[in-house]
Scaffold this active site. Structure first.
Site, PDB file in Angstrom:
ATOM      1  N   HIS A  37      -6.032  24.098-102.705  1.00  0.00           N
ATOM      2  CA  HIS A  37      -6.511  25.247-103.485  1.00  0.00           C
ATOM      3  C   HIS A  37      -7.691  24.863-104.372  1.00  0.00           C
ATOM      4  CE1 HIS A  37      -3.504  28.073-102.048  1.00  0.00           C
ATOM      5  NE2 HIS A  37      -2.725  27.009-101.961  1.00  0.00           N
ATOM      6  N   THR A  38      -8.433  23.885-103.938  1.00  0.00           N
ATOM      7  CA  THR A  38      -9.666  23.515-104.642  1.00  0.00           C
ATOM      8  C   THR A  38     -10.898  23.924-103.836  1.00  0.00           C
ATOM      9  OG1 THR A  38      -9.386  21.330-103.660  1.00  0.00           O
ATOM     10  CG2 THR A  38      -8.767  21.541-105.955  1.00  0.00           C
ATOM     11  N   ASP A  39     -10.762  24.031-102.506  1.00  0.00           N
ATOM     12  CA  ASP A  39     -11.982  24.244-101.696  1.00  0.00           C
ATOM     13  C   ASP A  39     -12.688  25.553-102.044  1.00  0.00           C
ATOM     14  OD1 ASP A  39     -10.044  25.803-100.348  1.00  0.00           O
ATOM     15  OD2 ASP A  39     -10.615  25.131 -98.337  1.00  0.00           O
ATOM     16  N   GLY A 122       0.667  25.551 -91.303  1.00  0.00           N
ATOM     17  CA  GLY A 122      -0.189  24.984 -92.347  1.00  0.00           C
ATOM     18  C   GLY A 122      -0.919  23.746 -91.868  1.00  0.00           C
ATOM     19  N   SER A 124      -3.558  24.072 -89.787  1.00  0.00           N
ATOM     20  CA  SER A 124      -4.881  24.597 -89.404  1.00  0.00           C
ATOM     21  C   SER A 124      -5.066  24.827 -87.919  1.00  0.00           C
ATOM     22  CB  SER A 124      -5.994  23.681 -89.915  1.00  0.00           C
ATOM     23  OG  SER A 124      -6.018  23.740 -91.285  1.00  0.00           O
ATOM     24  N   SER A 126      -5.483  27.689 -86.694  1.00  0.00           N
ATOM     25  CA  SER A 126      -6.511  28.726 -86.517  1.00  0.00           C
ATOM     26  C   SER A 126      -7.920  28.139 -86.657  1.00  0.00           C
ATOM     27  CB  SER A 126      -6.292  29.909 -87.459  1.00  0.00           C
ATOM     28  OG  SER A 126      -6.350  29.500 -88.796  1.00  0.00           O
ATOM     29  N   ASP A 170     -10.712  23.442 -93.852  1.00  0.00           N
ATOM     30  CA  ASP A 170     -10.065  23.271 -92.539  1.00  0.00           C
ATOM     31  C   ASP A 170     -11.096  23.213 -91.419  1.00  0.00           C
ATOM     32  OD1 ASP A 170      -7.883  23.605 -94.142  1.00  0.00           O
ATOM     33  OD2 ASP A 170      -7.403  25.623 -93.433  1.00  0.00           O
TER      34      ASP A 170
HETATM   35  C1  GLA Z   1      -5.544  26.947 -96.319  1.00  0.00           C
HETATM   36  C2  GLA Z   1      -7.007  27.398 -96.333  1.00  0.00           C
HETATM   37  C3  GLA Z   1      -7.898  26.293 -96.903  1.00  0.00           C
HETATM   38  C4  GLA Z   1      -7.378  25.792 -98.244  1.00  0.00           C
HETATM   39  C5  GLA Z   1      -5.879  25.480 -98.161  1.00  0.00           C
HETATM   40  C6  GLA Z   1      -5.299  25.141 -99.507  1.00  0.00           C
HETATM   41  O1  GLA Z   1      -5.376  25.907 -95.421  1.00  0.00           O
HETATM   42  O2  GLA Z   1      -7.438  27.710 -95.041  1.00  0.00           O
HETATM   43  O3  GLA Z   1      -9.219  26.761 -97.023  1.00  0.00           O
HETATM   44  O4  GLA Z   1      -7.662  26.689 -99.266  1.00  0.00           O
HETATM   45  O5  GLA Z   1      -5.139  26.554 -97.623  1.00  0.00           O
HETATM   46  O6  GLA Z   1      -5.832  23.962 -99.957  1.00  0.00           O
END
Ligand code: GLA
Length: 382
Positions: A37-39, A122, A124, A126, A170
């Site tokens: 949750h920093t990106d 979670g 990635s 997608s 991601d």
């Molecule tokens: C998901 C989002 C990313 C990122 C994470 C949390 O994977 O796709 O962009 O925000 O959550 O770090």
């Protein structure tokens, strides 16, 4: 040729009668060592590619229509160019159609997708689908797209066609990650650096709770909105601040609402943890990296409130097991996977204890996976 790539060729031949003139592209899923949750706050992240990927086999269509097939779901669609396939946002077809919209091929295409990145966990899947589709489209168009640009296109597709206001982590790591390295990404400058991981003493273990919460329907977009609100408050007296990346501990007090205070406290502390984690990886200081994992989990649980009781249990239980340096929830949150940093050789025993304890408590068996060498994104031609 990797087995999955060969399997994609064979599946394509079965589906369309031949696999002549196809391109096969691949892009991996990811784990995130730290920096969640920093990106989307222009912050820092430290992800790493997985040894699992999405494979896309494609060629120009011979009958004037788009044909897509998912080997995992065993379902397909056909539609005419100019139409939009009738699927809900976030359906696998929406990512492919979105990428085609952004990077139009010279004509309608036949495209098959298959992969072994667990879906909705979670990890990635997608972003991997977007990047693999993008690489296949690049090849069909005969025009390379710079990795950052392809990642930004994937992010746009996620926003427009899947309804998730995700950050850029991601897509960048899926496209640009390297085997044996973590990727240290500054989401403000969009520069990245490959950090080698000397992993002879350690293993990364992913444990999938099998709790599936779609990012779009979870509180992910709500957290983004809270960060935006916090930024607006701070900008009322500090116009020069353009993102939470540039906010310091002293700004926390400026916020009236305690929820917003906690949200930005997470962002500030998580960015610091990413820097510390980079140095720990460089020095192979696994005890320190493990402590950073634990602190990150605590901050995501208490300040950012994106964990859930099952993830808390899995991380806490793992940390009691011998040989575990640290464990944390990972990614968007509200389910999905934990990442566990484990002394080399201890992975199977830790996996067995955590999955047994979890099953005993929640009556569902998680799936554990010790991460092997990452699969780099790429494309091959006939
Ligand atoms: C998901 C989002 C990313 C990122 C994470 C949390 O994977 O796709 O962009 O925000 O959550 O770090």
């Amino acid at each position: 040729m990797p087995d999955m790539e060969q399997a994609a060729r064979e599946a394509f031949a079965q589906w369309r009668g031949s696999a002549d003139s196809i391109v096969v592209a691949r892009a991996p899923g990811r784990v995130n060592l730290v920096g969640d949750h920093t990106d989307y706050n222009d912050g820092l992240v430290l992800p790493m590619i997985l040894d699992r990927a999405v494979y896309v086999a494609a060629r120009i269509s011979s009958d004037g229509s788009h044909h897509f097939w998912s080997e995992n779901y065993r379902e397909g669609v056909t539609y005419s160019p100019g139409q939009w396939p009738k699927v809900r946002p976030g359906h696998w077809v929406s990512y492919i159609a979105g990428m085609i919209q952004e990077l139009p091929p010279p004509g309608p295409i036949e495209l098959l997708v298959m992969g072994n990145v667990p879906l909705g966990a979670g990890l990635s899947s997608s972003a991997a689908l977007e990047m693999a589709t993008g690489l296949a489209l690049e090849a069909l168009r005969g025009k390379p797209v710079p990795p950052l640009e392809l990642a930004q296109i994937g992010q746009r597709v996620e926003h427009r066609y899947a309804g998730v206001k995700c950050g850029i982590m991601d897509q960048i790591v899926s496209r640009a990650g390297r085997t044996g390295h973590a990727l240290f990404l500054d989401c403000h400058s969009l520069n990245w650096e490959h950090i080698p991981i000397q992993s002879k003493d350690t293993q990364f273990l992913v444990i999938d709770s099998r709790i599936r919460r779609q990012l779009a329907t979870s509180k992910y977009n709500e957290r983004r909105a809270e960060c935006q609100k916090a930024l607006e408050y701070i900008r009322a007296s500090n116009v020069a601040i353009t993102s939470l990346r540039h906010v310091g501990d002293h700004h926390v007090k400026e916020l009236k609402e305690s929820i917003l205070q906690r949200r930005i406290r997470h962002v500030i502390s998580e960015n610091k943890r990413v820097k510390a984690a980079c140095s720990a990886v460089i020095h192979s200081d696994w005890s320190r990296l493990g402590r950073i994992f634990s602190l990150s989990h605590e901050s995501l649980r208490e300040d950012y409130e994106v964990s859930c009781k099952e993830m808390d249990f899995m991380a806490a239980y793992a940390e009691l097991c011998p040989g575990v340096f640290g464990a944390r929830m990972m990614g968007g949150g509200f389910g999905g996977c934990t990442i566990n940093l484990v002394r080399a050789g201890e992975g199977p025993a830790v996996a067995a204890s955590v999955t047994a304890a979890y099953e005993d408590k929640y009556k569902q068996k998680p799936v554990a996976h010790i991460i092997g060498p990452g699969i780099e994104a790429g494309c091959s031609y006939d």
